[in-house]
Design an enzyme around this catalytic site. Sequence first.
Site, PDB file in Angstrom:
ATOM      1  N   LYS A  81       0.809  -1.224   0.000  1.00  0.00           N
ATOM      2  CA  LYS A  81       0.000   0.000   0.000  1.00  0.00           C
ATOM      3  C   LYS A  81       0.836   1.265   0.000  1.00  0.00           C
ATOM      4  O   LYS A  81       0.327   2.345  -0.297  1.00  0.00           O
ATOM      5  CB  LYS A  81      -0.944   0.016   1.198  1.00  0.00           C
ATOM      6  CG  LYS A  81      -1.913  -1.145   1.248  1.00  0.00           C
ATOM      7  CD  LYS A  81      -2.910  -1.113   0.111  1.00  0.00           C
ATOM      8  CE  LYS A  81      -3.994  -2.159   0.335  1.00  0.00           C
ATOM      9  NZ  LYS A  81      -4.957  -2.188  -0.761  1.00  0.00           N
ATOM     10  N   SER A 127      -3.366 -12.410   3.774  1.00  0.00           N
ATOM     11  CA  SER A 127      -3.899 -12.155   2.429  1.00  0.00           C
ATOM     12  C   SER A 127      -2.957 -12.733   1.373  1.00  0.00           C
ATOM     13  O   SER A 127      -3.398 -13.174   0.314  1.00  0.00           O
ATOM     14  CB  SER A 127      -4.113 -10.660   2.197  1.00  0.00           C
ATOM     15  OG  SER A 127      -2.933  -9.949   2.427  1.00  0.00           O
TER      16      SER A 127
END
Lengths: 315, 90
Positions: free
Chosen positions: A43, A257
Amino acid sequence: MRFDSLLDSVGHTPLVGLPRLSPSVDVRLWAKLEDRNPTGSVKDRAALAMVLDAERRGVLTPGATLLEPTSGNTGISLAMVAKQRGYQLICVMPENTSAERAQLLAIWGAKVIYSPAAGGSNEAVRVAKGLAAENPDWVMLYQYGNPANALAHYENTGPELLADLPSITHFVAGLGTTGTLMGVGRFFREHKPDVSIVAAEPRYGELVYGLRNLDEGFIPELYDETLLTTRFSVGPSDAVRRTRELLELEGIFAGVSTGAILHAALGIAAKAVAAKESADIAFIVCDGGWKYLSTGVYEGSLDEAEVALEGQLWA
Amino acid sequence: MSIEVRIPTILRPYTSGEKLVTAQGITLAEVISDLEINYPGIGERLIDENGLRRFINIYVNDEDVRFLDGLQSVIADNDSITILPAVAGG
């Protein structure tokens, strides 16, 4: 490698082969280690790109306050960037996220407003949109609809992958804001259109899907279905099992994830083996496992880990 | 032949609260028609005049049917179908 500042070091992540998890010499898996970014997450790319873009457009002025709905990782990245560039950050985060996320946000000076667990990130988006309307001087970069998010991957992640792995046949990443898949997907559609773009979507516990009605469903504005080849839903049990295999067999300590993404990548690999086709499958390691230690997913049986994740936004 | 279908919380009022139901059909469209027979009203929550509703995702063995053949996706015995509302990640 030398950079002028921490922010200049975002990206340029290593792509490492997985000799034990790859099924054969003709069907190989490659992990792009996005945990090597400054806050340990992919991110950082989107956060930096969105802030720089807003500065260029004149939307962000010195001392401004940023507002962002986030399950945590984008918030942490934005907090790091905001601190370097002189902005305040307020994150709207669902209360069912790991404790480490709140701690990291505090470390980088962000404030957190919690949204109800039921409804997951949908609720965070709804609460943030309400706050943005009440506080017109706050700047919401809005990762779900900000083209700079996908552009970061179009301009950097995609070209890095092609340079490091010219023989790439498949790219696999997580589907959250869809920024990674949209940006890399668009890059390959233009530069190597035969590359398959595969989405791995985390399938959470029921609490997260607790919408009051179906009209509250949410599809990120960035999402363009035509850029994807296929899309898999991966549940917590497969995600945890693969997270542990990645650690056990290849020594990579990743978040849950990433396990979901690896599960989809291994499915693609098995299909290639069955079809007697060669494949070079690159996938994203979204973040390291550090932020998930308190969830208990690295300890005990798989069943225990799955129970620990029930109701959590684990991706 | 019988196919397991996972029903999300929001649609369980139609299935008397059942999470997991069985249905029959050779295509997804047939499976949904069969669901509608046993659980009247559920069909129109899944499909509208344009096909699969925008905020509904259906997966056959974890693969999104929009990338298979949509409502015409072929369903085999022992396949599992999961219905989920579209929610935000990130």
